[in-house]
Design a protein around this motif. Structure first.
Motif, PDB file in Angstrom:
ATOM      1  N   GLN A   2       1.068  -1.361   0.388  1.00  0.00           N
ATOM      2  CA  GLN A   2      -0.341   0.184  -0.046  1.00  0.00           C
ATOM      3  C   GLN A   2       1.014   0.806   0.305  1.00  0.00           C
ATOM      4  OE1 GLN A   2      -4.009  -0.005  -0.221  1.00  0.00           O
ATOM      5  NE2 GLN A   2      -3.236  -2.225  -0.760  1.00  0.00           N
ATOM      6  N   ASP A  81       0.552 -11.319  -6.632  1.00  0.00           N
ATOM      7  CA  ASP A  81      -0.065 -10.558  -5.064  1.00  0.00           C
ATOM      8  C   ASP A  81       1.012 -11.733  -4.198  1.00  0.00           C
ATOM      9  OD1 ASP A  81      -1.778  -9.128  -4.413  1.00  0.00           O
ATOM     10  OD2 ASP A  81      -3.239 -10.028  -4.526  1.00  0.00           O
ATOM     11  N   THR A 132      -5.060  -1.786  -9.496  1.00  0.00           N
ATOM     12  CA  THR A 132      -4.286  -2.118  -8.303  1.00  0.00           C
ATOM     13  C   THR A 132      -3.826  -0.669  -7.705  1.00  0.00           C
ATOM     14  OG1 THR A 132      -4.624  -4.326  -8.103  1.00  0.00           O
ATOM     15  CG2 THR A 132      -3.648  -3.390  -5.846  1.00  0.00           C
ATOM     16  N   GLY A 136      -2.938   1.497  -4.679  1.00  0.00           N
ATOM     17  CA  GLY A 136      -2.646   1.901  -3.587  1.00  0.00           C
ATOM     18  C   GLY A 136      -1.915   2.959  -3.305  1.00  0.00           C
ATOM     19  N   ALA A 140      -6.391   4.925   3.655  1.00  0.00           N
ATOM     20  CA  ALA A 140      -7.683   3.993   4.073  1.00  0.00           C
ATOM     21  C   ALA A 140      -8.990   5.756   4.157  1.00  0.00           C
ATOM     22  CB  ALA A 140      -7.885   2.970   4.912  1.00  0.00           C
ATOM     23  N   ALA A 210       2.195  -8.133  -2.007  1.00  0.00           N
ATOM     24  CA  ALA A 210       1.374  -7.753  -0.845  1.00  0.00           C
ATOM     25  C   ALA A 210       1.722  -8.267   0.630  1.00  0.00           C
ATOM     26  CB  ALA A 210       0.144  -8.479  -1.556  1.00  0.00           C
ATOM     27  N   SER A 372     -10.842  -2.193  -4.789  1.00  0.00           N
ATOM     28  CA  SER A 372      -8.979  -1.533  -4.349  1.00  0.00           C
ATOM     29  C   SER A 372      -9.417  -1.303  -2.703  1.00  0.00           C
ATOM     30  CB  SER A 372      -8.618  -0.428  -4.578  1.00  0.00           C
ATOM     31  OG  SER A 372      -9.293   0.495  -4.274  1.00  0.00           O
ATOM     32  N   GLN A 377      -6.796  -6.527   1.891  1.00  0.00           N
ATOM     33  CA  GLN A 377      -5.212  -6.307   1.554  1.00  0.00           C
ATOM     34  C   GLN A 377      -4.828  -7.130   0.768  1.00  0.00           C
ATOM     35  OE1 GLN A 377      -2.912  -3.994   3.898  1.00  0.00           O
ATOM     36  NE2 GLN A 377      -1.414  -3.992   2.880  1.00  0.00           N
ATOM     37  N   ARG A 378      -4.901  -8.629   1.680  1.00  0.00           N
ATOM     38  CA  ARG A 378      -3.664  -9.585   1.198  1.00  0.00           C
ATOM     39  C   ARG A 378      -3.496 -10.193  -0.283  1.00  0.00           C
ATOM     40  NH1 ARG A 378      -6.157 -11.476   5.426  1.00  0.00           N
ATOM     41  NH2 ARG A 378      -6.725 -12.907   5.430  1.00  0.00           N
ATOM     42  N   THR A 380      -5.981  -8.088  -2.684  1.00  0.00           N
ATOM     43  CA  THR A 380      -6.793  -7.277  -3.598  1.00  0.00           C
ATOM     44  C   THR A 380      -6.189  -7.421  -5.043  1.00  0.00           C
ATOM     45  OG1 THR A 380      -6.529  -5.797  -1.734  1.00  0.00           O
ATOM     46  CG2 THR A 380      -6.534  -4.728  -3.721  1.00  0.00           C
ATOM     47  N   THR A 442     -15.882   0.225   4.368  1.00  0.00           N
ATOM     48  CA  THR A 442     -14.615  -0.354   4.175  1.00  0.00           C
ATOM     49  C   THR A 442     -15.296   0.697   2.817  1.00  0.00           C
ATOM     50  OG1 THR A 442     -15.450  -2.436   1.963  1.00  0.00           O
ATOM     51  CG2 THR A 442     -13.664  -2.332   4.699  1.00  0.00           C
TER      52      THR A 442
END
Length: 462
Positions: A2, A81, A132, A136, A140, A210, A372, A377-378, A380, A442
């Protein structure tokens, strides 16, 4: 990884890395849409060295190719990833696509299929990972993310304009191999730009795979353990549900490079100001409308977010489905006018592209942003690949459905799309409150604080 951009810096307009990704995507889309605009015209051409296939066969290959182009991102996202990171995946994909375009410029059916294969695999690495990386760049809850994806989408459509003008004109007016070869040159420019500026402008974004922290686990009554929490599963399920509805949108929208392309070539009066406009140029109306309307939509989403009145993601997407249905209602008018030996006026097609564009702006960049934000997260990039799975299914269906025009007629195909997309939009609008709850916040945005030197919250949308 990220973004490591500091929060204070992130609040002062968009990071420069966005514009690098914008330029890279622009040249990649130039190559993709330039080649796509020529594909069915080349396959059906019987005079200038094309393959001379029937419309049904050409649209069948078009659907298979474009479907696989959106299927391979699942694998490309997973590899990025787990093993190589998004940045290396983008470079690898770009190089493979350069090879693919150059192969298309060579004679022979076998070489042509090999070129399509390189394009399919290369796109699988490129497409999910560059999208993606856009997400990043932002922390957030940053309310500018939807606007950033809309700006990124302008790069996609500027590339489409270049592709249809350069590749389309060379292919239609000079020679097919010139059109396909120029697409490879455009992809090479994208790779060179990315290599030259990525280290300086992207920081750590996409540099490594990731992070894989110890998974959140929950115990159930049967004693089994799961790698995702209940909340994470809800968010993953939302992505899959919305992706199903998106199939209806892209099945209609992707007729642009297939049935609508052939229809425009054969049954639309393309003479304007005494000059016959090349068929591929009509697809630029979508891109022109995107470039003109994207800043307005970006400002709209940013202004609504700043005031705490942002429409939910499912609502925006339902509006996109309804817009594409309205667009094909204009194609119903065109097909009635061209019945018999007549030709339809060009404005029918232009109005269809206008409403398709508004639907696209409501659905596609918002969908990329949703993945996104909502995906754990792991996974995405893998979830971004799943998102493109909807495009894969839709593109294949688009080719199959378009092929039925030889038996059913264009009017029946267009009417099927009007009913299907419109009904899907209404159902998604009904389900929107439930889907929003399943996102567990989210999708919420944090309004950008007023900055007296930059025009306050509205600056977020620029």
């Amino acid at each position: 990884m990220q973004s490591t951009v500091a929060a204070g810096e992130a609040r002062k307009g968009h990071p420069p890395g966005l514009y690098l990704l914008f330029a890279t995507e622009m040249w990649e889309r130039m190559s993709y849409y330039g080649m796509r605009g020529l594909l069915v015209l080349f396959l059906t051409d019987k005079v200038r060295g094309g393959f001379g296939w029937s419309a049904a066969d050409a649209l069948g290959l078009y659907g298979t190719y474009t479907g696989l182009v959106y299927l391979t991102p699942i694998l490309g996202g997973y590899i990025a990833d787990r093993y190589i990171g998004q940045r290396k995946a983008v470079l690898l994909g770009g190089v493979l696509m350069i090879i693919g375009h150059l192969l298309l410029a060579l004679p022979g059916v076998s070489i042509f299929y090999a070129g399509l294969g390189f394009l399919i695999i290369g796109n699988g690495f490129f497409k999910p990972n560059i999208s993606t990386m856009v997400g990043g760049l932002y922390p957030a809850g940053d309310g500018r993310r939807d606007g950033a994806f809309t700006i990124f989408y302008m790069g996609i459509n500027l590339g489409a304009v270049l592709g249809n003008f350069i590749c389309g004109t060379l292919g239609e007016r000079v020679g097919w191999h010139w059109g396909f070869g120029s697409a490879g040159v455009g992809m090479a420019l994208g790779v060179i730009i990315f290599m030259a500026f990525s280290r300086r402008l992207l920081g750590n974004v996409g540099l490594e795979p990731a992070p894989r922290p110890p998974p959140s686990v929950t115990a159930t009554s049967d004693g089994k353990r799961h790698t995702f929490s209940r909340e994470e599963w809800d968010r993953i399920i939302v992505i899959f549900i919305i992706a199903l509805f998106v199939v209806a949108f892209w099945t209609g929208f992707e007729q642009a490079g297939g049935l609508m392309n052939l229809y425009t070539d054969q049954k639309v009066d393309r003479v304007m100001f005494g000059w016959e406009v090349p068929t591929t140029w009509f697809q630029n109306f979508n891109s022109f409308f995107i470039v003109g309307l994207a800043p307005l939509f970006a400002m709209l989403w940013g202004a609504l977010a700043a005031r705490g009145k942002d429409l939910s993601i499912p609502v925006k997407m339902s509006l996109g489905l309804i817009c594409v249905a309205v667009g094909f209602a204009f194609m119903l008018g065109a097909s009635k006018e061209s019945a018999g030996d007549g030709k339809a006026a060009a404005w029918w097609v232009i109005m269809a592209y206008l409403f398709h564009t508004m639907g696209e702006l409501c659905l596609s960049p918002v969908g990329l942003s949703m993945v996104s934000k909502v995906a754990p997260q792991r996974v995405t990039s893998a979830m971004m690949g799943v998102w493109f799975l909807a495009n894969a299914v839709a593109n294949k269906l688009s080719g199959v459905l378009g092929g039925y025009s030889e038996k059913m007629g264009e009017f029946s195909v267009f009417l099927t799309i009007v009913i299907g997309a419109g009904l899907a939009g209404v159902i998604l609008l009904f389900l929107a409150p439930m889907l929003k709850r399943m996102m567990h916040g989210t999708d919420e945005v944090t309004p950008v604080p007023a900055d007296p030197q930059h025009g306050g919250a509205a600056h977020a949308a620029t």
